[in-house]
Design a protein around this motif. Sequence first.
Motif, short mmCIF file in Angstrom:
data_model
loop_
_atom_site.label_atom_id
_atom_site.label_comp_id
_atom_site.label_asym_id
_atom_site.label_seq_id
_atom_site.Cartn_x
_atom_site.Cartn_y
_atom_site.Cartn_z
N ARG A 215 16.44 -13.30 3.86
CA ARG A 215 16.61 -14.39 2.89
C ARG A 215 17.10 -15.67 3.56
N GLU A 216 18.02 -15.55 4.49
CA GLU A 216 18.56 -16.73 5.16
C GLU A 216 17.45 -17.49 5.89
N VAL A 217 16.54 -16.75 6.53
CA VAL A 217 15.43 -17.37 7.25
C VAL A 217 14.43 -17.96 6.27
N LEU A 218 14.10 -17.22 5.21
CA LEU A 218 13.09 -17.67 4.26
C LEU A 218 13.57 -18.91 3.50
N ASP A 219 14.84 -18.93 3.13
CA ASP A 219 15.38 -20.10 2.43
C ASP A 219 15.34 -21.34 3.32
N TYR A 220 15.61 -21.14 4.60
CA TYR A 220 15.58 -22.26 5.54
C TYR A 220 14.16 -22.82 5.66
N ALA A 221 13.18 -21.94 5.85
CA ALA A 221 11.79 -22.40 5.96
C ALA A 221 11.30 -23.02 4.67
N ALA A 222 11.79 -22.52 3.53
CA ALA A 222 11.32 -23.00 2.23
C ALA A 222 11.73 -24.45 1.96
N ARG A 223 12.62 -25.00 2.76
CA ARG A 223 12.95 -26.42 2.61
C ARG A 223 11.73 -27.30 2.85
N LEU A 224 10.72 -26.76 3.54
CA LEU A 224 9.51 -27.53 3.82
C LEU A 224 8.53 -27.52 2.66
N LEU A 225 8.71 -26.62 1.70
CA LEU A 225 7.72 -26.46 0.63
C LEU A 225 7.49 -27.73 -0.20
N ALA B 130 3.62 -27.89 -0.13
CA ALA B 130 3.02 -27.22 -1.28
C ALA B 130 3.96 -27.35 -2.47
N PRO B 131 4.07 -28.55 -3.02
CA PRO B 131 5.07 -28.79 -4.08
C PRO B 131 4.83 -27.97 -5.35
N GLY B 132 3.63 -27.45 -5.54
CA GLY B 132 3.35 -26.69 -6.76
C GLY B 132 3.75 -25.24 -6.71
N LEU B 133 4.14 -24.75 -5.54
CA LEU B 133 4.47 -23.33 -5.40
C LEU B 133 5.94 -23.09 -5.67
N ALA B 134 6.20 -21.93 -6.31
CA ALA B 134 7.59 -21.52 -6.51
C ALA B 134 8.17 -21.05 -5.19
N PRO B 135 9.43 -21.37 -4.91
CA PRO B 135 10.04 -20.91 -3.65
C PRO B 135 10.04 -19.39 -3.58
N PRO B 136 9.71 -18.81 -2.45
CA PRO B 136 9.72 -17.35 -2.32
C PRO B 136 11.14 -16.82 -2.31
N ARG B 137 11.28 -15.55 -2.68
CA ARG B 137 12.58 -14.88 -2.68
C ARG B 137 12.51 -13.66 -1.77
N SER B 138 13.62 -13.35 -1.12
CA SER B 138 13.69 -12.18 -0.26
C SER B 138 14.74 -11.22 -0.76
N LEU B 139 14.44 -9.93 -0.67
CA LEU B 139 15.39 -8.91 -1.09
C LEU B 139 16.44 -8.63 -0.02
N ARG B 140 16.24 -9.16 1.18
CA ARG B 140 17.13 -8.87 2.29
C ARG B 140 18.01 -10.08 2.58
N PRO B 141 19.31 -10.00 2.35
CA PRO B 141 20.18 -11.17 2.57
C PRO B 141 20.09 -11.71 3.99
N GLY B 142 20.14 -10.84 4.98
CA GLY B 142 19.98 -11.27 6.37
C GLY B 142 21.07 -12.21 6.85
N ALA B 143 22.32 -11.94 6.48
CA ALA B 143 23.41 -12.79 6.95
C ALA B 143 23.47 -12.80 8.46
N GLY B 144 23.51 -13.99 9.05
CA GLY B 144 23.55 -14.12 10.49
C GLY B 144 22.20 -14.02 11.17
N SER B 145 21.14 -13.99 10.38
CA SER B 145 19.81 -13.85 10.97
C SER B 145 19.25 -15.16 11.51
N LEU B 146 19.87 -16.29 11.13
CA LEU B 146 19.37 -17.60 11.54
C LEU B 146 20.34 -18.27 12.51
N THR B 147 19.81 -18.73 13.64
CA THR B 147 20.61 -19.44 14.62
C THR B 147 19.92 -20.75 14.98
N LEU B 148 20.64 -21.87 14.86
CA LEU B 148 20.11 -23.17 15.24
C LEU B 148 20.88 -23.67 16.46
#
Length: 688
Positions: A537-547, A551-569
């Motif tokens: 979810r942490e990764v998907l939410d980050y990428a979804a900032r580009l939507l 693709a402004p007409g699409l609903a943001p995707p949701r992930s069932l996996r929280p993935g805390a700590g999965s994203l590093t910048l």
Amino acid sequence: MPDSQLAPDITEIPPPPSETDSLSRDSPDPVLAAERAHLTASRVALRAMREHAEGLSEDAAADWVSQQTLRGLLDQRIAALADHPDTPLFFGRLNRDADDDLPPTLHVGRRHVHDQASKPLVVDWRAPVSRAFYQAGPANPMGVAMRRRFGYQGGELTAYEDEPLTGDSPLGQSRILTEEIERPRTGPMRDIVATIQPDQDDIVRSDLAQTVCVQGAPGTGKTAVGLHRAAYLLFTHRDRLTRAGVTIVGPNRAFLAYISSVLPALGEVKVDQTTVTGLLGGHATPEDPAVAALKGDPRMIDVLRRAIWAHVSKPDEGLLISKGSHRHRVADYEVREIVAGLRGTTRYGPGRTALAQRLAHAVLVSMERRGESPDDRVQESVARSQPVKKLVEQVWPKLVPEQVLFRLLSDGDFLSAANRGAFTPEEHELLLWRKAPRSWKSARWSAADAALLDELADLIDRSPSIGHLIVDEAQDLSPMQLRALGRRCRNGSATVLGDLAQGTTPWSATSWDDVLLHLGIDGGAVTELTLGFRVPREVLDYAARLLPSIAPGLAPPRSLRPGAGSLTLRPAATDEALTEAVAAALAREGSIGLIAADDALPALSATLTAAGHAHAVLTPDGDADHRLALVPATLAKGLEYDHVIVVEPAAIATAEERGLARLYVALTRAVTTLTVLHTTPLPEALTD
């Protein structure tokens, strides 16, 4: 997990020392021991089924052709019965209380297995009775009292999880299901047959006549759903689809290599897999994207049609046939009437054949007026006569697609005549070759040209159709490419997969209704998968900032996996930062994909080599059989890695017109962790 998944206690013990141990006596859990024994018996039975198939002979067939056909069927049967030691034969069990003739206990697996008495030991996941494994719940138990899931390590059964479905207790989260979804992967894509969700199962089991279009966000399993639908349809409509064929069309060879093992693992070995380029003749000469976009425009349909029929000329003389001492004449006005009656009412090739027959028939009418009694043999003789052939060639010349397209792109006057205002003068100039080849035989065609050649070929002679077509990443295809694919399922159906947010070509679709329209499919059902299982979810939410930008007409995707700590910048893309990120990924389990702009890969490869990190570079042919793969951003679509490192997102975003969409693709390839390295400032949507 969705409400249809249960998570009671899991019983888990270490795997047994060997398959030949007395499991029921030595195992600390009698239930697990019994299930292991059933697995052993099932493997023995599968081996016996394969040996029986190997012992069958094609000599029973009466003739050589029948023998070869039977041999091919036997070879397919033998391949389908192969046992894969690391792939569990069954992954679930149903305890049934249904009032029918089926056994009360059924093990559900990748293929059917029976013993020598024809007793089913494993039921194919595609069988109607197996649907309850994916769909049953307390609200609708579907005749199931208890569902059991099995956990494996390698090929060893190590755990089970029971889910009673007859009580009023709400269903919880299945640990075995979660662990299977999140299990690190190396090598090609695996099947998801043990983890199919109810909404995915509905798509998989859609009727053959129904064309299904799946809009799937990253990690929702749309590609796997399409592959499993192919397996399901082949199981349900074996005879029909064996004759008519099933074809999978992917975006590139690397993608096809990635998915290549899914269907064989499910026992399906007779499915063609190709790309649009491969399907349309392999033409791939580089071309200006602006020109390719024009060639992919649906306005080309009428231009090509006019170009074909412009080759039919008005006859200025009649036909004279000498037969013995008699001469039979078809007047010039009669010939013109025959040509006018055929022109545009049939395909060009059959029209040419029909013209010869009509002329021959007119001669036969003349013969009959003289009192002769000609038959069909005489008409065929006249149709093949030299005078008829000569007139047909003058009026309705034989054509090949390359000949017509060459003339269209190299002759400005001919293009203008076929254009008739469809394209603007500026577009007209873009379409014309600036330096034409000497002849159509020496021309080198682009991928966009290939779709036009296919359109012309169908205008000349009808394209053959197949039983079922699966198209992945369909949002990236031009209208003309979609038409080429649609012709191939004209008498069948299709599964259309993609994500509008991942469109990266100049002609990327913005609507699935438009895609279905260009495919020529009426009544296709569009289904949206927004619930992800693979991307944290942490990764998907980050990428979804580009939507909102892509693709402004699409609903943001949701992930069932929280993935805390999965994203590093990391605001550093130095050699040191890169090698540190790679070393950290290598210290963890799973595959690694290092994704960057295409032109950055040579330098990155040199850095990894200098640091002693063995790796492979992914090519369009899919040659990257290594745990650590360097992936050009243009080839990342559809692929998946446990750990992804994206280098300089801004370089990916600015490399092409739809670069932000390409970046969205790159950021959503991660299953476990995503590390972003950058020295150049990130795109604005990602800077918060």
